[in-house]
Design a protein around this motif. Sequence first.
Motif, PDB file in Angstrom:
ATOM      1  N   HIS A  20      37.963  63.423  64.870  1.00  0.00           N
ATOM      2  CA  HIS A  20      36.941  62.993  65.530  1.00  0.00           C
ATOM      3  C   HIS A  20      35.505  63.934  65.664  1.00  0.00           C
ATOM      4  O   HIS A  20      34.482  63.462  65.572  1.00  0.00           O
ATOM      5  CB  HIS A  20      37.183  63.255  67.064  1.00  0.00           C
ATOM      6  CG  HIS A  20      38.134  61.941  67.538  1.00  0.00           C
ATOM      7  ND1 HIS A  20      37.499  60.566  67.823  1.00  0.00           N
ATOM      8  CD2 HIS A  20      39.250  61.675  67.520  1.00  0.00           C
ATOM      9  CE1 HIS A  20      38.372  59.603  67.981  1.00  0.00           C
ATOM     10  NE2 HIS A  20      39.699  60.463  67.845  1.00  0.00           N
ATOM     11  N   LEU A  71      43.229  60.408  58.644  1.00  0.00           N
ATOM     12  CA  LEU A  71      42.489  60.279  59.932  1.00  0.00           C
ATOM     13  C   LEU A  71      41.033  60.847  59.565  1.00  0.00           C
ATOM     14  O   LEU A  71      40.214  60.309  60.050  1.00  0.00           O
ATOM     15  CB  LEU A  71      43.043  61.615  60.834  1.00  0.00           C
ATOM     16  CG  LEU A  71      44.363  60.932  61.563  1.00  0.00           C
ATOM     17  CD1 LEU A  71      45.062  62.403  62.359  1.00  0.00           C
ATOM     18  CD2 LEU A  71      43.978  60.360  62.891  1.00  0.00           C
ATOM     19  N   GLY A  89      43.729  65.260  64.865  1.00  0.00           N
ATOM     20  CA  GLY A  89      43.063  64.124  65.409  1.00  0.00           C
ATOM     21  C   GLY A  89      41.806  64.640  65.710  1.00  0.00           C
ATOM     22  O   GLY A  89      40.680  64.091  65.597  1.00  0.00           O
ATOM     23  N   MET A  91      37.667  66.913  83.102  1.00  0.00           N
ATOM     24  CA  MET A  91      38.552  66.412  82.571  1.00  0.00           C
ATOM     25  C   MET A  91      39.766  67.324  82.099  1.00  0.00           C
ATOM     26  O   MET A  91      40.968  67.117  82.132  1.00  0.00           O
ATOM     27  CB  MET A  91      38.088  65.648  81.159  1.00  0.00           C
ATOM     28  CG  MET A  91      37.210  64.628  81.667  1.00  0.00           C
ATOM     29  SD  MET A  91      36.520  63.877  79.949  1.00  0.00           S
ATOM     30  CE  MET A  91      35.318  62.780  80.367  1.00  0.00           C
ATOM     31  N   SER A 106      36.654  59.899  82.507  1.00  0.00           N
ATOM     32  CA  SER A 106      37.040  59.868  80.993  1.00  0.00           C
ATOM     33  C   SER A 106      37.251  58.115  80.481  1.00  0.00           C
ATOM     34  O   SER A 106      36.712  57.614  79.475  1.00  0.00           O
ATOM     35  CB  SER A 106      38.334  60.415  81.049  1.00  0.00           C
ATOM     36  OG  SER A 106      38.998  60.092  79.491  1.00  0.00           O
ATOM     37  N   GLU A 145      46.877  61.287  67.341  1.00  0.00           N
ATOM     38  CA  GLU A 145      45.634  60.406  67.597  1.00  0.00           C
ATOM     39  C   GLU A 145      46.026  59.131  68.588  1.00  0.00           C
ATOM     40  O   GLU A 145      46.830  58.703  68.195  1.00  0.00           O
ATOM     41  CB  GLU A 145      45.215  59.950  66.302  1.00  0.00           C
ATOM     42  CG  GLU A 145      44.003  58.805  66.443  1.00  0.00           C
ATOM     43  CD  GLU A 145      42.746  59.411  67.149  1.00  0.00           C
ATOM     44  OE1 GLU A 145      42.766  60.854  66.990  1.00  0.00           O
ATOM     45  OE2 GLU A 145      42.159  58.740  67.758  1.00  0.00           O
ATOM     46  N   HIS A 146      45.388  58.984  69.518  1.00  0.00           N
ATOM     47  CA  HIS A 146      45.491  57.953  70.550  1.00  0.00           C
ATOM     48  C   HIS A 146      43.980  57.660  70.876  1.00  0.00           C
ATOM     49  O   HIS A 146      43.788  57.115  72.292  1.00  0.00           O
ATOM     50  CB  HIS A 146      46.397  58.216  71.548  1.00  0.00           C
ATOM     51  CG  HIS A 146      46.890  57.088  72.321  1.00  0.00           C
ATOM     52  ND1 HIS A 146      46.671  56.632  73.380  1.00  0.00           N
ATOM     53  CD2 HIS A 146      47.777  56.226  71.857  1.00  0.00           C
ATOM     54  CE1 HIS A 146      47.370  55.540  73.767  1.00  0.00           C
ATOM     55  NE2 HIS A 146      47.687  55.074  72.602  1.00  0.00           N
ATOM     56  N   GLY A 147      43.059  57.600  70.122  1.00  0.00           N
ATOM     57  CA  GLY A 147      41.787  57.164  70.631  1.00  0.00           C
ATOM     58  C   GLY A 147      41.037  58.135  71.389  1.00  0.00           C
ATOM     59  O   GLY A 147      40.928  59.259  71.341  1.00  0.00           O
ATOM     60  N   LEU A 148      40.027  57.751  72.286  1.00  0.00           N
ATOM     61  CA  LEU A 148      39.056  58.507  72.832  1.00  0.00           C
ATOM     62  C   LEU A 148      39.729  58.950  74.303  1.00  0.00           C
ATOM     63  O   LEU A 148      39.131  58.649  75.382  1.00  0.00           O
ATOM     64  CB  LEU A 148      37.687  57.644  73.213  1.00  0.00           C
ATOM     65  CG  LEU A 148      37.052  57.539  71.878  1.00  0.00           C
ATOM     66  CD1 LEU A 148      35.739  56.356  72.138  1.00  0.00           C
ATOM     67  CD2 LEU A 148      36.648  58.808  71.162  1.00  0.00           C
ATOM     68  N   VAL A 149      40.608  59.848  74.347  1.00  0.00           N
ATOM     69  CA  VAL A 149      41.341  60.293  75.277  1.00  0.00           C
ATOM     70  C   VAL A 149      40.584  61.491  75.890  1.00  0.00           C
ATOM     71  O   VAL A 149      39.637  61.950  75.196  1.00  0.00           O
ATOM     72  CB  VAL A 149      42.802  60.637  75.163  1.00  0.00           C
ATOM     73  CG1 VAL A 149      43.721  59.425  74.610  1.00  0.00           C
ATOM     74  CG2 VAL A 149      42.894  61.752  73.934  1.00  0.00           C
ATOM     75  N   PRO A 150      40.868  61.872  77.166  1.00  0.00           N
ATOM     76  CA  PRO A 150      40.010  63.194  77.608  1.00  0.00           C
ATOM     77  C   PRO A 150      39.727  64.460  76.724  1.00  0.00           C
ATOM     78  O   PRO A 150      38.609  64.873  76.816  1.00  0.00           O
ATOM     79  CB  PRO A 150      40.903  63.445  78.961  1.00  0.00           C
ATOM     80  CG  PRO A 150      41.627  62.109  79.459  1.00  0.00           C
ATOM     81  CD  PRO A 150      41.864  61.537  78.070  1.00  0.00           C
ATOM     82  N   ILE A 152      38.176  55.171  64.551  1.00  0.00           N
ATOM     83  CA  ILE A 152      39.387  56.134  64.000  1.00  0.00           C
ATOM     84  C   ILE A 152      40.604  55.298  64.566  1.00  0.00           C
ATOM     85  O   ILE A 152      41.722  55.184  63.913  1.00  0.00           O
ATOM     86  CB  ILE A 152      39.318  57.595  64.543  1.00  0.00           C
ATOM     87  CG1 ILE A 152      37.997  58.249  63.759  1.00  0.00           C
ATOM     88  CG2 ILE A 152      40.426  58.411  64.616  1.00  0.00           C
ATOM     89  CD1 ILE A 152      37.730  59.704  64.328  1.00  0.00           C
ATOM     90  N   SER A 153      40.481  55.053  65.794  1.00  0.00           N
ATOM     91  CA  SER A 153      41.820  54.498  66.775  1.00  0.00           C
ATOM     92  C   SER A 153      41.618  53.462  67.544  1.00  0.00           C
ATOM     93  O   SER A 153      40.289  53.340  68.179  1.00  0.00           O
ATOM     94  CB  SER A 153      42.514  55.667  67.260  1.00  0.00           C
ATOM     95  OG  SER A 153      43.713  54.934  67.843  1.00  0.00           O
TER      96      SER A 153
END
Lengths: 287, 287, 287, 287
Positions: free
Chosen positions: B251, A63, B247, D98, D265, B86-91, A31-32
């Motif tokens: 996911h 997305l 987002g 988290m 995380s 969306e900014h990836g696998l953030v918490p 995804i990102s």
Amino acid sequence: MQRSYIRYAKYYRTGRRQVKIGSQTQRSSAISASNAGTILVRGLDLAGQLMGQVSFTDHFWLLLTGGRPSAAQRRILDATLVAIAEHGLVPSVQASRMTLAAAPEALQGAVAAGILGCGSVVLGSSEVAGRFLSEVHERRGAAGSPEDSIAAVIGEYRAQRRAIPGYGHPLHTGADPRAQRLLQIAADCGCAGAFCALARQVEQALPKYLGKSLPLNVSGAIPAVLLDAGFPLLALKGVPILARTAGLIAHLLEEQLRPIGFVMSHAAAAAIDYDGPRPAGFEPDEA
Amino acid sequence: MQRSYIRYAKYYRTGRRQVKIGSQTQRSSAISASNAGTILVRGLDLAGQLMGQVSFTDHFWLLLTGGRPSAAQRRILDATLVAIAEHGLVPSVQASRMTLAAAPEALQGAVAAGILGCGSVVLGSSEVAGRFLSEVHERRGAAGSPEDSIAAVIGEYRAQRRAIPGYGHPLHTGADPRAQRLLQIAADCGCAGAFCALARQVEQALPKYLGKSLPLNVSGAIPAVLLDAGFPLLALKGVPILARTAGLIAHLLEEQLRPIGFVMSHAAAAAIDYDGPRPAGFEPDEA
Amino acid sequence: MQRSYIRYAKYYRTGRRQVKIGSQTQRSSAISASNAGTILVRGLDLAGQLMGQVSFTDHFWLLLTGGRPSAAQRRILDATLVAIAEHGLVPSVQASRMTLAAAPEALQGAVAAGILGCGSVVLGSSEVAGRFLSEVHERRGAAGSPEDSIAAVIGEYRAQRRAIPGYGHPLHTGADPRAQRLLQIAADCGCAGAFCALARQVEQALPKYLGKSLPLNVSGAIPAVLLDAGFPLLALKGVPILARTAGLIAHLLEEQLRPIGFVMSHAAAAAIDYDGPRPAGFEPDEA
Amino acid sequence: MQRSYIRYAKYYRTGRRQVKIGSQTQRSSAISASNAGTILVRGLDLAGQLMGQVSFTDHFWLLLTGGRPSAAQRRILDATLVAIAEHGLVPSVQASRMTLAAAPEALQGAVAAGILGCGSVVLGSSEVAGRFLSEVHERRGAAGSPEDSIAAVIGEYRAQRRAIPGYGHPLHTGADPRAQRLLQIAADCGCAGAFCALARQVEQALPKYLGKSLPLNVSGAIPAVLLDAGFPLLALKGVPILARTAGLIAHLLEEQLRPIGFVMSHAAAAAIDYDGPRPAGFEPDEA
């Protein structure tokens, strides 16, 4: 850009969950990715190629699928999100506004409380309705005709005492104006296909099985038009969740300006009697 | 249509919460009403005047303010939603995917778990940054110049050991590409006003107070462009919440197709040592 | 066993959050460790030393502090949990029951919706009341006498237009029977100390500052008795959260057997008028 | 006091949900009532008859059933709550820590995020295991012997590709020490009955159906001992939810004192590769 969409497309149709692609220990996400200067979303530069150029609805489609929507796909997704965003002081909105009244320090908590009411019975039934339509659709080949597959799937639901999801509405008993409008928009876009047709055929067949007619509701029309537009089955519940989040935020803004959370809670409590044991002489307060 | 927007406009600016309009026992809502055939949203017929004709972003603006956005307002709101979705696998995404892995029966629960991470420190700091900018803006008159009001508010934040919200980013240390782009879009739209200017002035002033430069981040740029566009201050946190919901749904679709929730959880546990008491001979399992 | 409790004890008192012990990159936890045959909790063998031998309340104390409670500590913690577990159809319970009605597939979602209403205004105010009492307590030395530190802290709260937390109740206007009983139990246990005394002194001083008397409520008495018993300040909000979870589960069991979620929601909606714009001739449905 | 318990007892056994007692419009609750001076819980005076006299576990039983537990019932309920409260840095705990790191203003939000991971797959499987045991138990009569009803129910689960809930554990592969201990405590109390026996018989039968042995785990033993003790089937999931809430609060206290949320995380993100499209020359940052 469409690559990952194509790769997953068969799973979108079947609605099979937790398919392990490759080994069980796959540890990838598509995804990102980011570095200090660039944020990629589905392979595109977020600041350079997306912000200011695509709508939020386009971005949601990107997305989910890895590709950009066609004009028809965009219009249909917008219409479904607009359809289900708001319907007054329903339970999810009440839960959300009462939660903000009690915990004004955390707007996110009040939104979360509202979203938790997006369930299989209320608001979130687009997902179960989509699964129902997909079951009917998948069996069409084997059963020979839509009529037979409709009969087979309805028979199974009734044997398990499950309601047929996507039909009937407590307020809009004649017809749900949102369902009618969604099918019309899909037809206007040239996007009405097998699922819209099935939704109608089921509506017509229901009196035979239930002894009364139940009109297609918005939660039945949403999966019909979205599945015809190529929207992933496993993300269907995301549409009412995302849409209602917008409605909840509007209610929470109003709750800050003109609070009614405690007024609603008081009225709700006053509607319920206490019928448990009580000592002699005890009189409960009028709520 | 703009009536209710105008009525509340002063509250949008001051950010005062729980203002009681009229008596404390007001018991009204102005967002939606229905009868068997019609659903009104902000006074408009949902099926006849909104579905198929407005985008979801238009609808969100309408829900919040009671009016339709201008082209510039729409473009800016779209850009902020796209920026922060969306900014990836953030918490928040990790919490959401782990929750779905544990409880696949309730997509709404996994979305809610993710939204709960839209807090004052991460993701939800648009709200606190908007309050900071508003405080600086409101005091400009009294203080005589932006410099003085900036100095006054930063001084108070530092006295309370609070970080200046909206500046600095752990990954994008040079400049946050989303913040740059948002200010550029606002300028393109002719919509960059006092708040965008203040956001820049604070950025330039920070080294004097902090001894180092901290670039404006996306959570600082979002309130700057939205407040200049007339978006209500008390709904600012709704933007990252709504955007991130999109987002999260992407996911959660991927988590159903290519699960990584337990892989992430295993890696997270393996990164932490146990340093509590243990009986002689006990060896913890490698996580 | 008491080692980690002693190590953290000073933080329990000051209520300072996010203290970094050692370097910022500390990556340890002291609560639990496992291998194939054994689960350690706070250094004790869960199956061999805890299950069947300690009560859930003992275990909660052990989890939080690393040590076992004394008889007095156990009795006080039990009394606070019993005090706050249940108070009828309050907003958190309504939100929870409405959520289960809409989403019966996820009991955990309905419990979470209820817990989210454990906020700073309702139900969760034990935490803010504990912080208030701690502020008064910490300043006693400097201010010379309780009267002066009470005056100083109340003055600051009123300057910020904050309510004094822990006093007053909409229903129990004369006295909150739970607050009285908690102080009595603490005295019986020989555990009533500085915080219980302060809670009373503040109650007596309030008329001077507010122009009316406000009796100590259960959310003010809980921190008073728990802080005197050595319970950690930063976990105070855990007491209403854990206690109310028990009450919510009872309501959710009843909701499955005798549902009232939609009845309450209907009554709440009926109590609110729509005062937004409407086209000529539109009549909203009676909710 | 036992009246309402008796009235509902048959529903506790069958686990039928949403039974409408009386008409569909019943609008009563039997849990609590109040007036200005008194709070009744299940007909008892909260301050006068419960606080200081019963443990939190007793109170939980009373809230659920309307009656007080016997010594054996109390000991078994305590043992199940102690058994499942804590098992280290599992997904629900990670999600919770988290969430607090991102949103420290709302402890209730972090607890809610953790509870949402009490699902059908992880942590919350006591409920599905209880339903499995109840199905086997109910069919015993018709099927003639436990062996036949075990065969019938396992056959149906396998036909639907459902795992047999309550057996097997990824870490405790030989035997789950908590399950063993719970059965032993039930036997010690004289409370081990039909459900404990069935849990063992299923464990012994599994190799015949699965080709391998899977030991009874804690989520299988909890319903076995609780159903034998008369605990309501429809509240079974409340036991892991309530128990884990205690563990979560301990972790959230530790997270405030010794934060690891962002460390976990970071490690979780670093374990996952990005395998989506990327422009030439783009290198993702090491997470």
